[in-house]
Design a protein around this motif. Sequence first.
Motif, PDB file in Angstrom:
ATOM      1  N   ALA A   1       0.846  -1.186   0.000  1.00 38.13           N
ATOM      2  CA  ALA A   1       0.000   0.000   0.000  1.00 38.13           C
ATOM      3  C   ALA A   1       0.883   1.238   0.000  1.00 38.13           C
ATOM      4  O   ALA A   1       2.023   1.206   0.464  1.00 38.13           O
TER       5      ALA A   1
ATOM      6  N   ASP B   1      -3.487   5.482   0.862  1.00 39.52           N
ATOM      7  CA  ASP B   1      -4.403   4.425   0.434  1.00 39.52           C
ATOM      8  C   ASP B   1      -5.328   4.031   1.581  1.00 39.52           C
ATOM      9  O   ASP B   1      -4.969   4.125   2.755  1.00 39.52           O
TER      10      ASP B   1
ATOM     11  N   PRO C   1      -5.173  -2.865  -0.467  1.00 39.98           N
ATOM     12  CA  PRO C   1      -5.171  -1.402  -0.553  1.00 39.98           C
ATOM     13  C   PRO C   1      -6.123  -0.915  -1.639  1.00 39.98           C
ATOM     14  O   PRO C   1      -6.433  -1.638  -2.589  1.00 39.98           O
ATOM     15  N   CYS C   2      -6.593   0.317  -1.474  1.00 44.08           N
ATOM     16  CA  CYS C   2      -7.464   0.926  -2.476  1.00 44.08           C
ATOM     17  C   CYS C   2      -7.131   2.413  -2.549  1.00 44.08           C
ATOM     18  O   CYS C   2      -7.079   3.097  -1.526  1.00 44.08           O
ATOM     19  N   LYS C   3      -6.900   2.904  -3.749  1.00 38.94           N
ATOM     20  CA  LYS C   3      -6.615   4.327  -3.952  1.00 38.94           C
ATOM     21  C   LYS C   3      -7.848   5.151  -3.587  1.00 38.94           C
ATOM     22  O   LYS C   3      -8.988   4.727  -3.835  1.00 38.94           O
TER      23      LYS C   3
END
Length: 130
Positions: A3, A7, A19-21
């Motif tokens: 990550a 994030d 993880p995610c933006k």
Amino acid sequence: MKASIGDYIITGVNGEQYPCKPDIFRKTYEPVETDEPELTSNTHFSFGVALQVLKKGGQCAREGWNGKGQYIELATNISYVNAENKTINADHDCIGNMAIAFVGTSGVQLGWLASQSDMLANDWYMKENK
């Protein structure tokens, strides 16, 4: 998992994490409405909401109380020393080891019980914690 700073870390239904933006997160998910009002020391609410505040570690008071600086909070890890000088842990099957404490001008009263007017009042407010 790799990550980057900023994030979001999402936990899936099976406990997996990824993880995610932030921009992808905002496009994918929507805010959830809650029944909980945003509380400040200027917000007035019912005794039921006051209990929720106590359970989250807050302190509450009533506009209708006469004494200055009085409030209630949740006391935990309660014990006492009996006549045989043994320390007794005050566990209870239904509520665990906690009680409402009334903090007043003369000291602390454990196991405080709300009056009818306390339970029906809508002038409760969140005290600024310590």
